[in-house]
Design a protein around this motif. Structure first.
Motif, mmCIF file in Angstrom:
data_model
loop_
_atom_site.group_PDB
_atom_site.id
_atom_site.type_symbol
_atom_site.label_atom_id
_atom_site.label_comp_id
_atom_site.label_asym_id
_atom_site.label_seq_id
_atom_site.Cartn_x
_atom_site.Cartn_y
_atom_site.Cartn_z
ATOM 1 N N VAL A 143 0.773 -1.317 0.097
ATOM 2 C CA VAL A 143 -0.081 -0.028 -0.055
ATOM 3 C C VAL A 143 0.769 1.295 -0.084
ATOM 4 N N ARG A 144 0.630 2.241 -0.738
ATOM 5 C CA ARG A 144 1.504 3.320 -1.079
ATOM 6 C C ARG A 144 0.340 4.322 -0.818
ATOM 7 N N TRP A 145 0.542 5.434 -0.105
ATOM 8 C CA TRP A 145 -0.298 6.421 0.023
ATOM 9 C C TRP A 145 0.783 8.070 -0.077
ATOM 10 N N THR A 146 -0.031 8.710 -1.197
ATOM 11 C CA THR A 146 0.721 9.955 -1.538
ATOM 12 C C THR A 146 -0.331 10.883 -1.079
ATOM 13 N N PHE A 147 0.372 11.934 -0.416
ATOM 14 C CA PHE A 147 -0.396 13.006 0.090
ATOM 15 C C PHE A 147 0.314 14.352 -0.544
ATOM 16 N N ALA A 148 -0.593 14.622 -1.516
ATOM 17 C CA ALA A 148 0.095 15.864 -2.227
ATOM 18 C C ALA A 148 -0.587 17.060 -2.276
ATOM 19 N N ALA A 149 0.238 18.231 -1.877
ATOM 20 C CA ALA A 149 -0.527 19.359 -1.511
ATOM 21 C C ALA A 149 0.183 20.525 -1.899
ATOM 22 N N ALA A 150 -0.461 21.750 -1.857
ATOM 23 C CA ALA A 150 0.164 23.125 -2.007
ATOM 24 C C ALA A 150 -0.477 23.939 -1.442
ATOM 25 N N GLY A 151 0.440 24.911 -0.910
ATOM 26 C CA GLY A 151 -0.143 26.128 -0.140
ATOM 27 C C GLY A 151 1.408 27.003 0.096
ATOM 28 N N PRO A 152 1.145 27.885 0.917
ATOM 29 C CA PRO A 152 2.031 28.754 0.998
ATOM 30 C C PRO A 152 3.498 28.218 1.696
ATOM 31 N N ALA A 153 4.610 28.953 1.555
ATOM 32 C CA ALA A 153 5.889 28.204 1.907
ATOM 33 C C ALA A 153 5.815 27.812 3.599
ATOM 34 N N PRO A 154 5.036 28.289 4.537
ATOM 35 C CA PRO A 154 4.927 27.920 5.891
ATOM 36 C C PRO A 154 4.115 26.812 6.143
ATOM 37 N N PHE A 155 3.013 26.478 5.039
ATOM 38 C CA PHE A 155 2.330 25.452 4.964
ATOM 39 C C PHE A 155 3.063 23.918 4.636
ATOM 40 N N GLY A 156 4.235 24.205 3.598
ATOM 41 C CA GLY A 156 4.929 23.282 3.150
ATOM 42 C C GLY A 156 5.901 22.641 4.382
ATOM 43 N N THR A 157 6.563 23.851 4.720
ATOM 44 C CA THR A 157 7.299 23.407 5.996
ATOM 45 C C THR A 157 6.839 22.865 7.122
ATOM 46 N N ALA A 158 5.441 23.264 7.443
ATOM 47 C CA ALA A 158 4.703 22.407 8.467
ATOM 48 C C ALA A 158 4.364 21.092 8.004
ATOM 49 N N LEU A 159 4.198 20.617 6.831
ATOM 50 C CA LEU A 159 3.580 19.358 6.440
ATOM 51 C C LEU A 159 5.225 18.567 6.492
ATOM 52 N N ARG A 160 6.272 19.239 6.264
ATOM 53 C CA ARG A 160 7.519 18.360 6.382
ATOM 54 C C ARG A 160 7.817 17.981 7.869
ATOM 55 N N LEU A 161 7.396 18.850 8.658
ATOM 56 C CA LEU A 161 7.622 18.650 10.011
ATOM 57 C C LEU A 161 6.826 17.440 10.737
ATOM 58 N N VAL A 162 5.324 17.443 10.130
ATOM 59 C CA VAL A 162 4.699 16.553 10.903
ATOM 60 C C VAL A 162 4.653 15.131 9.937
ATOM 61 N N ARG A 163 5.668 15.108 9.016
ATOM 62 C CA ARG A 163 5.869 13.880 8.218
ATOM 63 C C ARG A 163 5.889 12.650 8.932
ATOM 64 N N PRO A 164 6.804 12.677 10.267
ATOM 65 C CA PRO A 164 6.787 11.585 10.746
ATOM 66 C C PRO A 164 5.616 10.974 11.503
ATOM 67 N N GLY A 165 4.752 11.936 11.915
ATOM 68 C CA GLY A 165 3.380 11.732 12.634
ATOM 69 C C GLY A 165 2.593 11.193 11.258
ATOM 70 N N LEU A 166 2.716 11.795 10.292
ATOM 71 C CA LEU A 166 1.695 11.302 9.362
ATOM 72 C C LEU A 166 1.998 9.706 8.791
ATOM 73 N N GLY A 167 3.204 9.542 8.698
ATOM 74 C CA GLY A 167 3.824 8.144 8.574
ATOM 75 C C GLY A 167 3.383 7.210 9.336
ATOM 76 N N ARG A 168 3.459 7.528 10.650
ATOM 77 C CA ARG A 168 3.116 6.696 11.700
ATOM 78 C C ARG A 168 1.403 6.367 11.708
ATOM 79 N N ALA A 169 0.809 7.430 11.441
ATOM 80 C CA ALA A 169 -0.580 7.415 11.387
ATOM 81 C C ALA A 169 -1.097 6.406 10.313
ATOM 82 N N PHE A 170 -0.221 6.489 9.166
ATOM 83 C CA PHE A 170 -0.651 5.705 7.773
ATOM 84 C C PHE A 170 -0.219 3.985 8.356
ATOM 85 N N ARG A 171 0.896 4.073 8.919
ATOM 86 C CA ARG A 171 1.294 2.605 9.137
ATOM 87 C C ARG A 171 0.329 2.066 10.187
ATOM 88 N N ASP A 172 -0.163 2.859 11.352
ATOM 89 C CA ASP A 172 -0.950 2.094 12.237
ATOM 90 C C ASP A 172 -2.298 1.916 11.387
#
Length: 159
Positions: free
Chosen positions: A116-145
């Motif tokens: 199973v491969r899940w792609t989360f593709a998004a656009a937003g202002p620069a702070p939004f992209g930075t925030a997504l990269r910071l929460v990446r570990p949590g999103l990955g854990r939520a996906f695996r769970d």
């Protein structure tokens, strides 16, 4: 406050400025995983911990989703390819910062199970992209769970 996002097509999965891609293996076969994703939409809260409500809209061409914390989405299904792919675009949300969002679930045989491969593709202002990269570990854990819990749910349904 809910607001309309930019309507993007399925190719946004490959061209989005921010793409988070996660993968996990399920013991269940691709068709069973696909049915849980695309056909048992109301069952998502039973296996995806962040989802509190999910229901089909527009005769199955859309979805309404609510997450823990109060985030809401109105979505359009972009791809529903049995045992291979399920993808949807967020049209309306109350989540801050996001301007466009598509999620794609790709399924591939892996022995007797499914990759199973899940792609989360998004656009937003620069702070939004930075925030997504910071929460990446949590999103990955939520996906695996979620994949693990989906596998358990599917195994208990077969028992």
């Amino acid at each position: 406050m809910a607001r309309r996002l930019r309507p993007v097509a399925l190719d946004f999965v490959e061209t989005a400025p921010t793409r988070l891609v996660f993968a996990a293996e399920a013991l269940a076969p691709p068709q069973a995983v696909y049915e849980a994703l695309a056909e048992d939409v109301t069952g998502w809260p039973a296996w995806f911990g962040a989802v509190t409500m999910c229901r089909p809209t527009a005769g199955g061409a859309g979805r309404e989703v609510r997450l823990k914390g109060g985030v809401r989405f109105q979505e359009t299904v972009l791809a529903a390819e049995p045992a291979e792919r399920y993808a949807y675009r967020v049209d309306v949300t109350n989540a801050p910062g996001v301007r466009a969002l598509v999620e794609e679930w790709r399924l591939a045989p892996a022995g007797t199970g499914t990759r199973v491969r899940w792609t989360f593709a998004a656009a937003g202002p620069a702070p939004f992209g930075t925030a997504l990269r910071l929460v990446r570990p949590g999103l990955g854990r939520a996906f695996r769970d979620a994949v693990r819990d989906l596998d358990r749910r599917l195994a208990s349904a077969d028992a």
